[in-house]
Write a protein that holds these residues in place. Structure first.
Motif, mmCIF file in Angstrom:
data_model
loop_
_atom_site.group_PDB
_atom_site.id
_atom_site.type_symbol
_atom_site.label_atom_id
_atom_site.label_comp_id
_atom_site.label_asym_id
_atom_site.label_seq_id
_atom_site.Cartn_x
_atom_site.Cartn_y
_atom_site.Cartn_z
ATOM 1 N N ILE A 74 0.925 -1.346 0.528
ATOM 2 C CA ILE A 74 -0.320 -0.138 0.087
ATOM 3 C C ILE A 74 0.742 1.077 -0.140
ATOM 4 N N LYS A 75 0.456 2.361 -0.623
ATOM 5 C CA LYS A 75 1.497 3.254 -0.546
ATOM 6 C C LYS A 75 1.328 4.824 -0.200
ATOM 7 N N ASN A 76 -0.700 4.420 -0.079
ATOM 8 C CA ASN A 76 -1.151 5.818 0.727
ATOM 9 C C ASN A 76 -2.926 5.639 0.378
ATOM 10 N N ILE A 77 -2.997 6.164 1.591
ATOM 11 C CA ILE A 77 -4.451 5.595 1.741
ATOM 12 C C ILE A 77 -5.302 6.540 2.009
ATOM 13 N N THR A 78 -6.421 7.275 0.839
ATOM 14 C CA THR A 78 -6.771 8.756 0.974
ATOM 15 C C THR A 78 -7.857 8.568 1.605
ATOM 16 N N PHE A 79 -9.012 9.264 2.569
ATOM 17 C CA PHE A 79 -10.358 9.740 2.830
ATOM 18 C C PHE A 79 -11.158 10.032 1.578
ATOM 19 N N VAL A 80 -12.136 9.725 1.487
ATOM 20 C CA VAL A 80 -13.211 9.722 0.532
ATOM 21 C C VAL A 80 -14.447 10.090 0.645
ATOM 22 N N GLU A 81 -14.755 9.581 1.901
ATOM 23 C CA GLU A 81 -16.812 10.037 2.093
ATOM 24 C C GLU A 81 -16.758 8.703 3.195
ATOM 25 N N THR A 82 -17.317 9.604 4.604
ATOM 26 C CA THR A 82 -18.730 8.246 5.141
ATOM 27 C C THR A 82 -20.096 8.524 4.843
ATOM 28 N N ALA A 83 -20.840 7.338 4.861
ATOM 29 C CA ALA A 83 -21.771 6.810 4.424
ATOM 30 C C ALA A 83 -22.321 5.913 5.852
ATOM 31 N N GLU A 84 -23.002 6.262 6.357
ATOM 32 C CA GLU A 84 -23.903 5.120 7.401
ATOM 33 C C GLU A 84 -23.121 5.059 8.641
ATOM 34 N N GLY A 85 -22.022 5.659 8.472
ATOM 35 C CA GLY A 85 -21.618 4.917 9.608
ATOM 36 C C GLY A 85 -19.832 3.915 8.637
ATOM 37 N N VAL A 86 -19.994 4.167 7.978
ATOM 38 C CA VAL A 86 -18.789 3.635 6.680
ATOM 39 C C VAL A 86 -17.877 4.323 6.145
ATOM 40 N N TYR A 87 -16.722 4.672 6.383
ATOM 41 C CA TYR A 87 -15.598 5.654 6.038
ATOM 42 C C TYR A 87 -14.855 4.637 4.434
ATOM 43 N N SER A 88 -15.050 5.589 3.651
ATOM 44 C CA SER A 88 -14.431 5.056 2.720
ATOM 45 C C SER A 88 -13.127 4.978 2.121
ATOM 46 N N TYR A 89 -12.224 5.574 1.628
ATOM 47 C CA TYR A 89 -10.665 5.433 1.069
ATOM 48 C C TYR A 89 -10.437 4.853 -0.225
ATOM 49 N N LYS A 90 -9.729 5.146 -0.330
ATOM 50 C CA LYS A 90 -9.372 4.998 -1.954
ATOM 51 C C LYS A 90 -7.909 4.771 -1.801
ATOM 52 N N VAL A 91 -7.541 3.787 -1.901
ATOM 53 C CA VAL A 91 -5.530 3.030 -1.261
ATOM 54 C C VAL A 91 -5.532 2.817 -2.736
ATOM 55 N N LYS A 92 -4.252 3.421 -2.266
ATOM 56 C CA LYS A 92 -3.197 2.984 -4.332
ATOM 57 C C LYS A 92 -2.192 1.818 -3.572
ATOM 58 N N PHE A 93 -2.245 1.314 -4.288
ATOM 59 C CA PHE A 93 -1.238 -0.185 -4.297
ATOM 60 C C PHE A 93 -0.122 -0.492 -4.627
ATOM 61 N N ASP A 94 1.210 -0.703 -5.159
ATOM 62 C CA ASP A 94 1.692 -0.614 -6.036
ATOM 63 C C ASP A 94 0.994 -0.972 -7.812
ATOM 64 N N LYS A 95 0.438 -1.732 -7.295
ATOM 65 C CA LYS A 95 -0.628 -2.323 -9.111
ATOM 66 C C LYS A 95 -1.532 -2.214 -9.387
#
Length: 118
Positions: A74-95
């Protein structure tokens, strides 16, 4: 008097949301470090007891090793949004880049984690 009570309620809610955000930030950072180090025991210990029972340590090991083998570190994890108690992130991996849905219990343990294609 009504305005003071309303102000106190707003302040209390803001503090609660900020605390949640910092807890999620801490957990995602720790998850990234342990994922990249392939520290299965540490990741397993981040899960709630219910998640540990349903996934087992062998299941977590297969999940982490499979993701690491397929996507890389995992290169980085970026917060996107929260909906109904669930946090969503964009996760950049090597590939690749995936979305991660994450929900924590009240004591900061992972109760839901799911990766999906964008």
């Amino acid at each position: 008097m009504k305005y003071i009570i309303l102000l106190l309620i707003c302040f209390t809610v803001q503090c609660g949301l900020a605390q949640d955000a910092s807890t999620y930030e801490s957990v995602t950072k720790t998850f990234q470090e342990d994922f990249n180090a392939q520290n299965i025991d540490a990741i397993f210990n981040m899960y709630t007891s219910e998640m540990q029972e349903s996934m087992t340590k062998e299941g977590v090991s297969s999940f982490i090793n499979g993701c690491y083998g397929q996507f890389g570190s995992i290169k980085n994890i970026t917060f996107v949004e929260t909906a109904e108690g669930v946090y969503s992130y964009k996760v950049k991996f090597d590939k690749t880049i995936l979305t991660m849905d994450l929900q924590l219990s009240v004591n900061g343990k992972i109760s839901t984690i799911q990766f999906q294609e964008l």
